[in-house]
Motif scaffolding. Structure first.
Motif, short mmCIF file in Angstrom:
data_model
loop_
_atom_site.label_atom_id
_atom_site.label_comp_id
_atom_site.label_asym_id
_atom_site.label_seq_id
_atom_site.Cartn_x
_atom_site.Cartn_y
_atom_site.Cartn_z
N UNK A 286 0.73 -1.18 0.00
CA UNK A 286 0.13 0.11 -0.07
C UNK A 286 0.76 1.29 0.12
N UNK A 287 0.51 2.20 -0.73
CA UNK A 287 1.23 3.60 -0.81
C UNK A 287 1.16 4.33 0.51
N UNK A 288 2.33 4.89 0.78
CA UNK A 288 2.58 5.72 2.07
C UNK A 288 1.93 5.05 3.39
N UNK A 289 0.94 5.91 4.06
CA UNK A 289 0.59 5.58 5.07
C UNK A 289 -0.88 5.03 4.98
N UNK A 290 -1.39 4.69 3.75
CA UNK A 290 -2.66 4.35 3.73
C UNK A 290 -3.10 2.72 4.47
N UNK A 291 -4.02 2.71 5.19
CA UNK A 291 -4.54 1.64 6.00
C UNK A 291 -5.71 1.28 5.61
N UNK A 292 -6.33 -0.02 6.01
CA UNK A 292 -7.85 -0.56 5.76
C UNK A 292 -8.02 -1.19 6.99
N UNK A 383 -15.12 -3.27 13.85
CA UNK A 383 -15.05 -1.88 14.53
C UNK A 383 -14.72 -0.87 13.32
N UNK A 384 -14.43 -1.38 12.14
CA UNK A 384 -13.97 -0.60 10.99
C UNK A 384 -13.02 0.43 11.64
N UNK A 385 -12.13 -0.33 12.13
CA UNK A 385 -10.71 0.69 12.48
C UNK A 385 -9.41 0.06 12.03
N UNK A 386 -8.64 0.89 11.19
CA UNK A 386 -7.65 -0.07 10.88
C UNK A 386 -6.59 -0.21 11.49
N UNK A 387 -5.78 -0.97 11.61
CA UNK A 387 -4.42 -1.28 12.31
C UNK A 387 -3.52 -0.45 11.71
N UNK A 388 -2.49 0.24 12.59
CA UNK A 388 -1.39 1.02 11.83
C UNK A 388 -0.57 0.35 11.06
N UNK A 389 -0.03 0.86 9.76
CA UNK A 389 1.11 0.08 9.21
C UNK A 389 2.35 -0.10 10.19
N UNK A 390 2.87 -1.42 10.14
CA UNK A 390 4.14 -1.52 10.90
C UNK A 390 3.80 -2.24 12.03
N UNK A 391 2.44 -2.71 12.37
CA UNK A 391 2.39 -3.38 13.68
C UNK A 391 2.01 -4.94 13.16
N UNK A 420 11.12 -3.91 8.30
CA UNK A 420 10.73 -2.49 8.35
C UNK A 420 9.56 -2.35 9.38
N UNK A 421 9.34 -3.31 9.89
CA UNK A 421 8.21 -3.26 10.71
C UNK A 421 8.41 -2.61 12.20
N UNK A 422 7.82 -1.94 13.05
CA UNK A 422 7.91 -1.15 14.04
C UNK A 422 7.51 -1.68 15.38
N UNK A 423 6.10 -2.37 15.56
CA UNK A 423 5.88 -2.94 16.67
C UNK A 423 5.50 -4.54 16.32
N UNK A 424 5.42 -5.34 17.53
CA UNK A 424 5.08 -6.76 17.37
C UNK A 424 4.42 -6.96 18.82
N UNK A 425 3.23 -7.51 18.73
CA UNK A 425 2.58 -8.08 20.12
C UNK A 425 2.90 -9.53 20.17
#
Length: 455
Positions: A286-292, A383-391, A420-425
């Motif tokens: 996905x381009x840039x910071x686009x999330x779904x 919840x129609x709430x995208x998860x941030x990129x990099x998680x 390049x991911x930033x967080x992992x649970x």
């Protein structure tokens, strides 16, 4: 002396003096094939010059020389390339790409200076030429084709051409001329052909690599006796339907490498294209910071390597008494279990919602390590709430709602760090204290509800 007729089960090798509709040993139907035993034919085998036994202490160990093809995924599955004195069998459903892949392997080796004989008992020279014209701009002069079902002729041409690789497509269509009472594809002919090819490959004076194609039964198993699989050095399977783009090349036996490997290919007009970076292939770019909404990332371990996978879910209102639960990537029972956990432990009601689940690229998921990511993709969708990129999410989820650790966790997180991911649970206490990563931040949680509250 009169010859004797017996009947052999093509599934298990059980012998019977008369034909039976059902095998008494394996309970399979219509598997008996007629064979004629020639009296006294085997006695002359004892007149051969006997080979001396050697004390193991005095046997010199050697590293098997490998021939690299240049097809990265194929070489990796084979353990680094084709062993020069090896016998390999490859099988798949019709149309999966066996002949295409082997023709590409032959062409690549020929371009590297090796000679290859491609022997086919199913196709004509013109059919193979038409396929090669579709795959290659120019066919190497080091590639020879032979279209007949006589293994004796294959051996003759092998002695004349002196190739480094012999490809036989398929072994069930070939026969040894000396056994005239058995048809091609019978257990006797198949095993006799395999033994002759084994001698050809293991010749100490001139070792050669041999790859044979094995036909597949309606039960998606290799046709013929199980002894054929025991005889060869490597067993390969091509996974994937003829109408799908994705193909998987897996190894179930390898005397020269790991028996837990799988390579990925895409089937195109130009042939089987190696997917050299599966982690990138099984994620949506996905381009840039686009999330779904409805998308979550996890990491599976496929063979010896970790692969990043995107899981997608769609949750919608159901107008039926029983909502639908559809999954293309996991078993339906597993999906129902995870939905129940989410309802009871996550506090999200789904009794009136249809749920559709799939993995990007059509990958089938068999690990429990994907469970947290599946649940979080459903949460994101409902919840129609995208998860941030990099998680990303790396944990199993118990019936209690507790997060469970998964194997090879450090290896999986390193792959996330590489991409390049930033967080992992993950589950609390699952990671060794001395584990270090460059950029990815590891977040440890105990309960599923804690993860839902942090997204």
């Amino acid at each position: 002396m009169k010859n004797k007729t017996i009947y052999i089960c093509s599934n298990c090798g059980y012998e019977s003096p008369k034909w039976q509709g059902r095998c008494m040993n394996c309970n399979e139907w219509n598997t008996f094939e007629e064979e004629v035993q020639i009296k006294g034919a085997g006695a002359k085998n004892f007149d051969r010059a006997r080979k001396d036994a050697i004390q193991l202490n005095y046997v010199k160990s050697s590293n098997s020389e490998r021939i690299r093809t240049g097809i990265k995924e194929f070489d990796r599955v084979m353990g680094g390339g084709i062993v020069r004195d090896s016998l390999t069998i490859i099988t798949a459903k019709p149309g999966a790409g066996k002949s295409t892949l082997l023709l590409q392997v032959a062409q690549d080796l020929c371009l590297r200076g090796h000679k290859v004989i491609y022997a086919s008992g199913e196709e004509s020279e013109s059919q193979i030429k038409n396929r090669s014209d579709r795959l290659f701009d120019k066919v190497s002069d080091n590639l020879w084709v032979f279209c007949d079902n006589s293994l004796n002729s294959v051996i003759y041409h092998t002695n004349q051409i002196n190739p480094d690789l012999i490809i036989l497509d398929s072994i069930q269509t070939f026969q040894v001329d000396e056994i005239r009472d058995s048809k091609a594809g019978s257990p006797t002919q198949t095993m006799e052909c395999a033994n002759e090819l084994l001698k050809l490959a293991k010749n100490p004076d001139r070792p050669r690599a041999v790859i044979i194609v094995g036909q597949m039964t309606k039960k998606d198993e290799m046709a013929g006796l199980r002894a054929l699989e025991h005889l060869v050095d490597t067993v390969l399977f091509i996974e994937g339907e003829s109408d799908e783009e994705l193909r998987g090349l897996s190894v179930t036996k390898n005397r020269f490498g790991s028996t837990w490997e799988r390579g990925f290919f895409t089937m195109t007009e130009e042939g089987m294209v190696s997917i050299d970076n599966p982690s990138q292939f099984f994620m949506t770019q996905r381009e840039g910071e686009k999330t779904v909404s409805g998308s979550a990332i996890t990491v599976i371990r496929d063979g010896s390597r970790p692969i990043i996978v995107e899981i997608e879910s769609l949750v919608s209102t159901s107008f039926l008494p029983y909502p639908s639960r559809i999954s293309e990537c996991i078993r339906k029972d597993q999906l129902n279990t995870l939905v129940s956990i989410l309802e009871q432990r996550g506090g999200i009601k789904l009794f009136d919602r249809d749920i559709v689940l799939k993995a990007t690229g059509g990958l089938k998921l068999k690990e429990q390590s994907v469970n947290l990511a599946i649940i979080m993709s459903i949460v994101s969708s409902v919840q129609n709430r995208p998860i941030s990129n990099g998680i990303a999410f790396l944990a199993d989820v118990g019936l209690t709602g507790e997060l469970k650790k998964v194997p090879s966790l450090e290896l999986r997180i390193k792959e996330l760090d590489r991409m390049g991911f930033k967080q992992v649970f993950i589950a609390k206490g699952a990671l060794p204290k001395n584990a270090k990563f460059e950029d990815v931040k590891v977040i440890e949680k105990t309960m599923l509800s804690e993860v839902i509250g942090n997204i």
